[in-house]
Design an enzyme around this catalytic site. Structure first.
Site, mmCIF file in Angstrom:
data_model
loop_
_atom_site.group_PDB
_atom_site.id
_atom_site.type_symbol
_atom_site.label_atom_id
_atom_site.label_comp_id
_atom_site.label_asym_id
_atom_site.label_seq_id
_atom_site.Cartn_x
_atom_site.Cartn_y
_atom_site.Cartn_z
ATOM 1 N N LYS A 25 0.851 -1.186 0.000
ATOM 2 C CA LYS A 25 0.000 0.000 0.000
ATOM 3 C C LYS A 25 0.888 1.237 0.000
ATOM 4 O O LYS A 25 1.917 1.286 0.695
ATOM 5 C CB LYS A 25 -0.913 -0.011 1.225
ATOM 6 C CG LYS A 25 -1.948 1.110 1.243
ATOM 7 C CD LYS A 25 -2.893 0.955 2.428
ATOM 8 C CE LYS A 25 -3.940 2.051 2.457
ATOM 9 N NZ LYS A 25 -4.887 1.903 3.588
ATOM 10 N N SER A 77 -9.710 2.146 2.547
ATOM 11 C CA SER A 77 -8.787 2.867 1.689
ATOM 12 C C SER A 77 -7.774 1.972 0.976
ATOM 13 O O SER A 77 -7.077 2.407 0.074
ATOM 14 C CB SER A 77 -8.027 3.900 2.518
ATOM 15 O OG SER A 77 -7.222 3.265 3.512
ATOM 16 N N SER A 95 -10.225 -0.196 6.712
ATOM 17 C CA SER A 95 -9.601 -0.010 5.400
ATOM 18 C C SER A 95 -8.954 -1.247 4.814
ATOM 19 O O SER A 95 -8.568 -1.242 3.645
ATOM 20 C CB SER A 95 -8.564 1.115 5.472
ATOM 21 O OG SER A 95 -9.196 2.358 5.627
#
Length: 488
Positions: free
Chosen positions: A78, A153, A177
């Site tokens: 990420k 996210s 997330s």
């Protein structure tokens, strides 16, 4: 089974008995990533051919890692984990092109385990969002239906795993997330107990809530990740000193595991007005299946959870307003052109560098921390957080695990940014409490409705990460929803 559909342990075994080579495994996934990334935008920074070859050669020469179960396994990080080899942008114009001089502890750990990094996965800007549409680099499309969002996210990581671009990806979870995009994309996402994985080198959103974790096809794959990633880190003062005991070797081998187990569920959540009837039906089917395997499911009531959402949206923005103050065009981040003076530099740099949702949360956080409002909002939210922790502790005196839906709906249509922000925030209503209490929580795929993936969430007591993974693995021994092949 094909390389793309194999588990991490299957790939590791194939490498050791030489039925597959490093080149075959890595090149197969890299070709998939090159093919599909232009379609779904899962990676912000995907290695070009030269960078990929350098990464591959570095791992191939790493003989000390060859005994690792993760040796030669591709992954994506990420884009909020600092990396020396790729830009770290947090999905924001504010950090466009930023190259970190160091690797995050998690990145370093997985490098030492011999993983091959394909690059940085897309994300909502500074991890603020539930649809992966706030990214400066464009939205992530759900690989199973491009008209739908991938969730946020960590949407890029979930989409990359679901599309078989990588078998494993790192994510972060502040209010859901990891779990929410995992549910939307039909994969497994695990948020460990707060402090289980070092946050050093992970760009902070809300420091007391953020937790790194894996997204993979199965709980078993998540357990492999945890066995390598969960260890104390002297560079992170919030890192737990409680030793991690290997989970993979102790995963249950049959569904007899459920005999004598007690699973709690929350009738008040099942009556939530925003809960899709398809999700409710899937929950009832899952609950009945667990009971058929020998588990006892009992209703529980956690009164304080009614206040979890408002408490979270006070505490998280408050911490964000503090953490993001360093991105001012002087210390870090985008700098506006030709500022008239210092005040103009600060104002325009932050105005231009941050997107709308990030600015909304910074302003909210600054407001609740301001004089005259700190006691009325922030202090009260902290008290609610303590009540939530107490309620969970009391509940786990009666039950081994808590089962809930991961999300109130299945993946929704692209274009969420045009909706009411509160409607977006409500997507995290079932995931936020685990972050407030620091609990381990996992989302696993269950029987889909009309082919749309549905996730169910397991919550366990603090530092009972192994038990959560055991529950999910035992469930996945007899179900195949996590093995649904990606449509060619």
């Amino acid at each position: 089974m094909s390389i793309l559909e194999s588990s991490i342990l299957q790939l590791a075994f194939a490498l050791k008995n030489k039925s597959l080579t490093l080149e075959e495994i890595s090149n197969t996934f890299y070709a998939q990533a090159q093919k599909l990334n232009p379609q779904i935008n899962a990676f912000i920074h995907l290695s070009n051919q030269e960078d990929y070859q350098n990464q591959f050669n570095k791992v191939k020469a790493q003989a000390s890692a060859s005994s690792s179960s993760l040796y030669g396994i591709p992954l994506g990080h990420k884009d909020l984990f600092c990396t020396k080899d790729f830009p770290t942008t947090c999905g924001s114009k504010m950090l466009e092109g930023y190259m970190s001089p160091f690797d995050a502890t998690l990145v370093e750990t997985l490098d030492h385990a011999g993983m091959i990094s394909f690059g940085k996965t897309n994300m909502d800007e500074f991890a603020m969002g539930s649809a992966n549409e706030t990214s400066f680099y464009g939205p992530v499309l759900n690989p199973l239906d491009h008209s739908k969002v991938a969730g946020g996210s960590s949407g890029g990581s979930a989409a990359a795993v679901a599309a078989r671009m990588v078998p494993l990806a790192s994510g972060s979870d502040t209010g859901g997330s990891i779990r929410q995009p995992a549910a939307f994309c039909g994969v497994t996402g695990f948020k460990p107990t707060y402090g289980r994985i070092s946050r050093w080198g992970m760009v902070a959103y809300a420091s007391s809530l953020d937790q790194a974790g894996p997204i993979a096809k199965s709980a078993e794959d998540c357990a492999v990740f945890m066995d390598h990633a969960a260890h104390p880190d002297p560079k992170d003062s919030t890192s737990s000193l409680i030793p991690w005991t290997s989970v993979v070797d102790q995963l249950p081998q049959s569904t007899d595991f459920f005999q004598g187990k007690t699973i709690g569920y929350l009738p008040t959540w099942l009556a939530h007005e925003g809960l899709d009837s398809n999700i409710l039906e899937a929950f009832n089917i899952t609950k009945a299946y667990l009971e058929s395997l020998g588990a006892t499911c009992v209703p529980i009531d956690l009164q304080s959870l009614h206040y979890a959402m408002p408490a979270y949206y006070i505490l998280a923005p408050a911490e964000a307003s503090s953490n993001l103050s360093r991105f001012d065009g002087v210390r870090f981040g985008h700098q506006c052109e030709a500022p008239r003076d210092l005040e103009d530099l600060y104002k325009r740099s932050r105005q231009e560098g941050f997107g709308r949702e990030v600015k909304r949360r910074i302003l909210t956080g600054t407001y609740v921390l301001s004089e005259g409002y700190f006691d009325a909002y922030y202090k009260q939210a902290q008290k609610i957080r303590r009540l939530i922790c107490n309620d969970f502790e009391a509940a786990f005196q009666k039950v081994d695990m808590i089962l809930t839906p991961t999300t109130p709906t299945t993946a929704f249509d692209q274009g969420i940014l045009q909706r009411d922000p509160v409607e977006v925030y409500l997507q995290d209503i079932f995931t936020i409490p685990a972050n407030l209490a620091g609990l381990p929580a996992l989302s696993m795929p269950v029987e889909p409705n009309d082919q749309a993936p549905i996730g169910m969430q397991l919550l366990g007591p603090r530092f009972k990460d192994a038990e959560v993974l055991n529950f999910a693995h035992a469930f996945q021994l007899e179900t195949s929803w996590h093995k649904r092949p990606f449509p060619a």
